[in-house]
Design a protein around this motif. Structure first.
Motif, PDB file in Angstrom:
ATOM      1  N   GLY A  45       0.774  -1.104  -0.183  1.00 52.39           N
ATOM      2  CA  GLY A  45      -0.075  -0.085  -0.072  1.00 52.39           C
ATOM      3  C   GLY A  45       0.911   1.314  -0.120  1.00 52.39           C
ATOM      4  N   GLU A  46       0.406   2.401  -0.015  1.00 58.43           N
ATOM      5  CA  GLU A  46       0.790   3.638  -0.232  1.00 58.43           C
ATOM      6  C   GLU A  46       1.577   3.834   1.182  1.00 58.43           C
ATOM      7  N   ALA A  47       2.333   4.974   1.170  1.00 54.86           N
ATOM      8  CA  ALA A  47       2.978   5.202   2.647  1.00 54.86           C
ATOM      9  C   ALA A  47       2.114   5.853   3.730  1.00 54.86           C
ATOM     10  N   GLY A  48       2.111   5.291   4.784  1.00 57.47           N
ATOM     11  CA  GLY A  48       1.316   5.939   5.828  1.00 57.47           C
ATOM     12  C   GLY A  48      -0.085   5.454   5.887  1.00 57.47           C
ATOM     13  N   VAL A  49      -0.409   4.233   5.369  1.00 55.94           N
ATOM     14  CA  VAL A  49      -1.740   3.670   5.272  1.00 55.94           C
ATOM     15  C   VAL A  49      -2.154   2.820   6.318  1.00 55.94           C
ATOM     16  N   GLY A  50      -1.056   2.391   7.215  1.00 51.13           N
ATOM     17  CA  GLY A  50      -1.346   1.533   8.505  1.00 51.13           C
ATOM     18  C   GLY A  50      -0.694   0.069   8.199  1.00 51.13           C
ATOM     19  N   LYS A  51       0.221   0.064   7.475  1.00 50.51           N
ATOM     20  CA  LYS A  51       0.902  -1.222   7.138  1.00 50.51           C
ATOM     21  C   LYS A  51       1.723  -1.810   8.323  1.00 50.51           C
ATOM     22  N   ASP A 140       9.726  -5.364   7.541  1.00 54.34           N
ATOM     23  CA  ASP A 140       9.261  -4.129   7.151  1.00 54.34           C
ATOM     24  C   ASP A 140       9.857  -3.732   5.754  1.00 54.34           C
ATOM     25  N   GLU A 141       9.050  -3.204   4.852  1.00 54.37           N
ATOM     26  CA  GLU A 141       9.625  -2.284   3.674  1.00 54.37           C
ATOM     27  C   GLU A 141      10.534  -3.340   2.959  1.00 54.37           C
ATOM     28  N   LEU A 142       9.953  -4.458   2.594  1.00 52.89           N
ATOM     29  CA  LEU A 142      10.797  -5.493   2.044  1.00 52.89           C
ATOM     30  C   LEU A 142      11.295  -5.003   0.394  1.00 52.89           C
ATOM     31  N   SER A 182       5.392  -3.765   1.936  1.00 48.28           N
ATOM     32  CA  SER A 182       6.010  -3.175   1.003  1.00 48.28           C
ATOM     33  C   SER A 182       5.617  -1.854   0.628  1.00 48.28           C
ATOM     34  N   ASN A 183       6.141  -0.864   0.068  1.00 50.14           N
ATOM     35  CA  ASN A 183       5.582   0.446  -0.305  1.00 50.14           C
ATOM     36  C   ASN A 183       5.630   0.251  -2.007  1.00 50.14           C
ATOM     37  N   ARG A 184       6.124  -0.818  -2.593  1.00 49.97           N
ATOM     38  CA  ARG A 184       5.963  -1.092  -3.970  1.00 49.97           C
ATOM     39  C   ARG A 184       6.721  -0.024  -4.795  1.00 49.97           C
ATOM     40  N   ARG A 211     -12.971   7.535  11.954  1.00 49.09           N
ATOM     41  CA  ARG A 211     -12.927   6.656  12.891  1.00 49.09           C
ATOM     42  C   ARG A 211     -11.423   6.806  13.494  1.00 49.09           C
ATOM     43  N   ILE A 212     -10.723   6.695  12.381  1.00 45.25           N
ATOM     44  CA  ILE A 212      -9.258   6.550  12.640  1.00 45.25           C
ATOM     45  C   ILE A 212      -8.893   7.658  13.507  1.00 45.25           C
ATOM     46  N   VAL A 213      -9.258   8.918  13.014  1.00 45.46           N
ATOM     47  CA  VAL A 213      -8.806  10.050  13.757  1.00 45.46           C
ATOM     48  C   VAL A 213      -9.596  10.256  15.069  1.00 45.46           C
ATOM     49  N   VAL A 246      -2.621   8.262   6.003  1.00 51.78           N
ATOM     50  CA  VAL A 246      -3.304   8.468   7.302  1.00 51.78           C
ATOM     51  C   VAL A 246      -2.695   9.191   8.291  1.00 51.78           C
ATOM     52  N   ALA A 247      -1.331   8.782   8.208  1.00 54.03           N
ATOM     53  CA  ALA A 247      -0.365   9.286   9.352  1.00 54.03           C
ATOM     54  C   ALA A 247      -0.323  10.896   9.034  1.00 54.03           C
ATOM     55  N   GLU A 248      -0.426  11.249   8.042  1.00 52.49           N
ATOM     56  CA  GLU A 248      -0.504  12.799   7.720  1.00 52.49           C
ATOM     57  C   GLU A 248      -1.747  13.437   8.285  1.00 52.49           C
ATOM     58  N   THR A 249      -2.575  12.681   7.962  1.00 51.31           N
ATOM     59  CA  THR A 249      -4.122  13.430   8.362  1.00 51.31           C
ATOM     60  C   THR A 249      -4.042  13.312  10.029  1.00 51.31           C
ATOM     61  N   LEU A 250      -3.575  12.253  10.573  1.00 51.60           N
ATOM     62  CA  LEU A 250      -3.704  12.501  12.033  1.00 51.60           C
ATOM     63  C   LEU A 250      -2.610  13.420  12.597  1.00 51.60           C
ATOM     64  N   ASP A 251      -1.306  13.620  11.959  1.00 52.44           N
ATOM     65  CA  ASP A 251      -0.524  14.840  12.288  1.00 52.44           C
ATOM     66  C   ASP A 251      -1.100  16.129  12.102  1.00 52.44           C
TER      67      ASP A 251
HETATM   68  N1  LIG Z   1      -6.595   1.888  10.067  1.00 55.93           N
HETATM   69  C1  LIG Z   1      -5.954   2.313  11.008  1.00 55.93           C
HETATM   70  N2  LIG Z   1      -6.152   2.571  12.416  1.00 55.93           N
HETATM   71  C2  LIG Z   1      -5.420   3.295  13.326  1.00 55.93           C
HETATM   72  N3  LIG Z   1      -4.352   3.758  12.963  1.00 55.93           N
HETATM   73  C3  LIG Z   1      -4.070   3.836  11.987  1.00 55.93           C
HETATM   74  C4  LIG Z   1      -4.795   3.158  10.708  1.00 55.93           C
HETATM   75  N4  LIG Z   1      -4.127   3.406   9.574  1.00 55.93           N
HETATM   76  C5  LIG Z   1      -2.904   4.066   9.794  1.00 55.93           C
HETATM   77  N5  LIG Z   1      -2.911   4.432  11.366  1.00 55.93           N
HETATM   78  C6  LIG Z   1      -2.126   5.308  11.843  1.00 55.93           C
HETATM   79  O1  LIG Z   1      -1.256   5.961  10.829  1.00 55.93           O
HETATM   80  C7  LIG Z   1      -0.027   5.950  11.334  1.00 55.93           C
HETATM   81  C8  LIG Z   1       0.899   5.530  10.253  1.00 55.93           C
HETATM   82  O2  LIG Z   1       0.580   4.117   9.921  1.00 55.93           O
HETATM   83  P1  LIG Z   1       1.879   3.129   9.519  1.00 55.93           P
HETATM   84  O3  LIG Z   1       3.360   3.638  10.206  1.00 55.93           O
HETATM   85  O4  LIG Z   1       1.631   1.854   9.985  1.00 55.93           O
HETATM   86  O5  LIG Z   1       1.972   3.332   8.154  1.00 55.93           O
HETATM   87  P2  LIG Z   1       2.613   2.474   6.924  1.00 55.93           P
HETATM   88  O6  LIG Z   1       1.712   2.000   5.803  1.00 55.93           O
HETATM   89  O7  LIG Z   1       3.823   1.429   7.587  1.00 55.93           O
HETATM   90  O8  LIG Z   1       3.739   3.810   6.327  1.00 55.93           O
HETATM   91  P3  LIG Z   1       5.016   3.430   5.715  1.00 55.93           P
HETATM   92  O9  LIG Z   1       4.786   3.120   4.315  1.00 55.93           O
HETATM   93  O10 LIG Z   1       5.375   4.974   5.548  1.00 55.93           O
HETATM   94  O11 LIG Z   1       5.912   2.842   6.511  1.00 55.93           O
HETATM   95  C9  LIG Z   1       0.198   5.286  12.422  1.00 55.93           C
HETATM   96  O12 LIG Z   1       0.395   6.089  13.688  1.00 55.93           O
HETATM   97  C10 LIG Z   1      -1.030   4.698  12.636  1.00 55.93           C
HETATM   98  O13 LIG Z   1      -1.506   4.231  13.962  1.00 55.93           O
END
Ligand SMILES: Nc1ncnc2c1ncn2[C@@H]1O[C@H](COP(=O)(O)OP(=O)(O)OP(=O)(O)O)[C@@H](O)[C@H]1O
Ligand SMILES: [Mg+2]
Length: 305
Positions: A45-51, A140-142, A182-184, A211-213, A246-251
């Motif tokens: 998936g893209e970066a910061g989507v919660g992998k 992580d990040e193979l 993987s970030n592909r 809901r995540i926020v 999602v990480a950026e949305t939270l930030d």
């Molecule tokens: N579905 C979710 N529920 C709760 N928190 C989430 C969710 N998706 C993302 N987050 C939050 O978003 C942030 C980024 O998630 P994470 O580091 O797992 O992303 P990633 O896909 O591994 O990014 P990267 O590719 O940059 O490593 C974390 O703080 C995580 O808690």
């Protein structure tokens, strides 16, 4: 304290939720199956989507140890599996020589190539038994590791065993729970994918992102959260070099709360855009013509049900 594996897809969804991860049914299903079938789970998936977060949440919810192997270009067996502690081995040899016990070469060799001098890296650690049950192994990040390492990993994921020539073979009594991400930035080989179950993690829809926020930035007022999420969702529809995860949305939600914002206004959005976008071209593009449009559209998304 270790917890039992979830017994159903619903249980898996609830388990993720209880650890603060807002998942969907598709993810819960593939995760449930990977636990049940004891197959590694490959997440792209893209970066910061919660992998990465999934592995952390899984380890916490199951009460297992989390062992993380962060991949990078040039990652090799010495950093991933084991290496000998040469400095300590040399010291042991010198001491044996000095004390006059170095004469028995076979004994000395067996001694310096014993487990005492072995530095165990994540893949070897993951094969060893733990009192709370097999650990969660996060690879992580193979996509950042090179193909030679990937081929080596293929072997480990087939047999869950490693041979240290001087010591023998270490085989996991029970295989670890393996999550690969993987970030592909490059494709991972089919041979490796074949051993895994696969899931693509997309950006969440607006409802799930809210809901995540709410779960991760609970101080953000509901009305602000709605606008923040609507704006980010609009932003992802733009032609950007790097869309916000999602990480950026939270930030961003956290940053706006720090600034006492209760709703989005153009000046504040422009001032804080660096929390969402990390490339100058993207910033310039959005700050230019687009920002007011995007904000109006986002406000509309919030008011229309
Ligand atoms: N579905 C979710 N529920 C709760 N928190 C989430 C969710 N998706 C993302 N987050 C939050 O978003 C942030 C980024 O998630 P994470 O580091 O797992 O992303 P990633 O896909 O591994 O990014 P990267 O590719 O940059 O490593 C974390 O703080 C995580 O808690
Ligand atoms: Mg990650």
């Amino acid at each position: 304290m270790s917890a039992p594996l979830p017994g159903s897809v619903d249980d898996t969804l609830a388990m993720l939720g209880s650890a603060g991860y807002v998942g969907d049914r598709e993810l819960a299903t593939v995760l449930f199956l990977s636990l049940k079938m004891r197959r590694p789970l490959f997440l792209e998936g893209e970066a910061g989507v919660g992998k990465t977060e999934i592995a952390k949440v899984l380890a916490a919810a199951l009460g297992r140890r989390l062992i993380r192997l962060q991949c990078y270009e040039g990652l090799d067996v010495a950093a991933a599996v084991y290496e000998w502690n040469y400095a300590r081995q040399m010291m042991a040899i010198r001491l044996a020589e000095a004390s006059g016990t170095g004469g028995n070469r076979d004994k000395l060799e067996a001694d310096v190539f014993s487990e005492r001098y072995l530095v165990k890296r994540p893949l070897l650690q993951a094969l060893e038994p733990s009192p709370e049950g097999p650990p969660v192994l996060l690879i992580d990040e193979l996509d950042r590791a090179d193909e030679a390492f990937e081929a080596f990993l293929l072997e480990i994921l087939s047999d869950f065993q490693v041979t240290v020539p001087e010591l023998g073979t270490v085989k996991a009594a029970e295989p670890p729970i393996v999550i690969l991400t993987s970030n592909r930035t490059r494709e991972i080989h089919d041979a490796l994918k074949r051993r895994c179950l696969y899931h693509w993690i997309d950006y969440p829809d607006a409802e799930r992102e809210r809901r995540i926020v709410a779960a991760k930035a609970p101080d953000a007022p509901v009305a602000l959260t709605r606008q923040v999420v609507a704006f980010v969702q609009r932003l992802r529809g733009e032609d950007l070099f790097k869309a916000p995860g999602v990480a950026e949305t939270l930030d961003w939600a956290t940053a706006l709360v720090e600034l006492d914002a209760v709703s989005l206004d153009p000046a504040q959005v422009s001032d804080t855009l660096g929390v969402l976008l990390k490339y100058q071209d993207d910033l310039a593009k959005v700050r230019g013509l687009h920002l007011r449009h995007l904000l109006d559209d986002a406000r509309m998304d919030v008011t229309t049900p």
